[in-house]
Scaffold this active site. Structure first.
Site, mmCIF file in Angstrom:
data_model
loop_
_atom_site.group_PDB
_atom_site.id
_atom_site.type_symbol
_atom_site.label_atom_id
_atom_site.label_comp_id
_atom_site.label_asym_id
_atom_site.label_seq_id
_atom_site.Cartn_x
_atom_site.Cartn_y
_atom_site.Cartn_z
ATOM 1 N N SER A 62 0.851 -1.194 0.000
ATOM 2 C CA SER A 62 0.000 0.000 0.000
ATOM 3 C C SER A 62 0.885 1.242 0.000
ATOM 4 O O SER A 62 2.096 1.145 0.259
ATOM 5 C CB SER A 62 -0.841 -0.038 1.279
ATOM 6 O OG SER A 62 -1.325 1.230 1.647
ATOM 7 N N TYR A 102 -2.909 0.008 10.196
ATOM 8 C CA TYR A 102 -2.820 -0.365 8.771
ATOM 9 C C TYR A 102 -1.415 -0.080 8.243
ATOM 10 O O TYR A 102 -0.808 -0.909 7.558
ATOM 11 C CB TYR A 102 -3.879 0.423 8.003
ATOM 12 C CG TYR A 102 -4.055 0.061 6.541
ATOM 13 C CD1 TYR A 102 -4.797 -1.052 6.155
ATOM 14 C CD2 TYR A 102 -3.508 0.859 5.535
ATOM 15 C CE1 TYR A 102 -4.987 -1.365 4.818
ATOM 16 C CE2 TYR A 102 -3.688 0.557 4.185
ATOM 17 C CZ TYR A 102 -4.427 -0.558 3.832
ATOM 18 O OH TYR A 102 -4.616 -0.869 2.502
#
Ligand code: NAP
Ligand code: GCO
Length: 277
Positions: free
Chosen positions: A148, A161
């Site tokens: 990501s 995250y």
């Protein structure tokens, strides 16, 4: 050198994409199927597996799907055993299943933190562990992790995250380091901001009809001035799953419309009337 395009084919391969009932996982699986692979997928609930199966059937793709929580090692081992019995040995694994919780760190409970780390980091560890022995025996294998922008950057509200996706970048390098000697490649796709249900809350129009401030922010950070589409990720997924990438190992390849290369522009300079989407 002759027929080098054959190296991009996945003919005869079995590809497992985790959490592939919709979104990016579905797109990877469709790309693999169109390149010749057999598809297996899991998801967290029967509703999602049924939804995914309906989608594959609609596209004329024969897929093997079952409920399996990637954070539970016994379920993952059982899933892989079922695949080996019904379909065959897994050649390609995409650790796609992921969750995000957008909560300021000081308001995030340890339980919420652990949920994100479990799915986004421990899940890929468990699933990779389950397929590696057969890959070692076979002398080949491909593992692709879903990294990501948060493998590189932080931002408000996504501490767990970002920690998980940063950790996943290092797990990618470590699998490469430990198992590269067996002709196993572990790389990661690092999508930028892609228009999927996961990012829908960041793109919602405001009550007065204006753009979401985060939508404006992302476009100002992206030279392409748009969100990514799931189709934007399909080519790299096939490449990293195919023999064409056999000497690429331990890398994270970002597909972000240029975000990681660009300092960004003042969002107030953007002209929303130029945007088509
Ligand atoms: P998504 O909408 O969250 O889809 C992932 C799938 O995984 C969902 O079906 C989800 O089920 C499932 N799942 C969640 N927990 C699971 C578990 N414990 N076991 C098995 N399956 C589970 O994600 P996406 O937007 O398509 O993204 C896919 C991956 O790319 C994720 O890892 C995400 O972090 C990453 N990524 C996405 C973007 C983006 O812009 N969309 C950008 C960069 C990276 P539920 O629907 O019930 O949660
Ligand atoms: C967020 C987003 C991101 C993206 C993606 C970026 O809240 O900032 O959800 O984390 O989903 O992972 O690459």
């Amino acid at each position: 050198m002759q027929d080098f395009l054959k190296n991009f084919s996945l003919e005869g391969k079995i590809a497992w994409v985790t959490g592939a009932s919709y979104g990016l996982g579905l797109a990877y699986a469709v790309a693999f199927a169109q390149s010749g692979a057999k598809i297996v997928f899991n998801d967290i609930s029967k509703e999602l597996v049924d939804k995914g199966m309906a989608e594959y059937n609609k596209l004329g793709i024969e897929a093997f799907g079952a409920v399996c929580d990637v954070t539970k090692e016994d379920q993952v081992q059982e899933f892989v055993a079922q695949v080996e019995k019904n379909v065959g040995t897994i050649d390609i694994l995409v650790n796609n299943a992921g969750i995000i919780k957008r909560i300021p760190m000081l308001e995030m409970s340890v339980e919420q933190w652990n949920q994100v780390i479990d799915v986004d980091l421990t899940g890929p560890f468990i699933c990779s562990k389950a397929v590696l022995p057969a890959m070692i025996k076979k002398g080949s294998g491909k593992i692709i992790n879903a990294c990501s922008m948060m493998s590189e950057f932080g931002r408000e509200t996504v501490s767990a995250y970002a920690a998980a996706k940063g950790g996943l970048k290092m797990l990618t390098r470590n699998i490469c380091s430990e198992y590269g000697q067996y002709n196993i490649q572990c790389n990661a796709i690092g999508p930028g901001y892609i228009a999927t249900p996961q990012t829908a809350p960041l793109r919602e129009k405001q009550p007065d009809g204006s753009m979401h401030p985060f939508d404006r922010f992302i476009r100002s950070k992206t030279p392409a001035q748009r969100w990514g589409k799931t189709e934007d990720l399909m080519g790299l997924a096939v490449f990293l799953a195919s023999p064409a990438s056999d000497f690429i190992n331990g890398q994270v390849v970002y597909i972000d419309g240029g975000i990681t290369a660009y300092i960004g522009q003042d969002p107030s300079n953007l002209d929303p009337s130029k945007f088509e989407d």
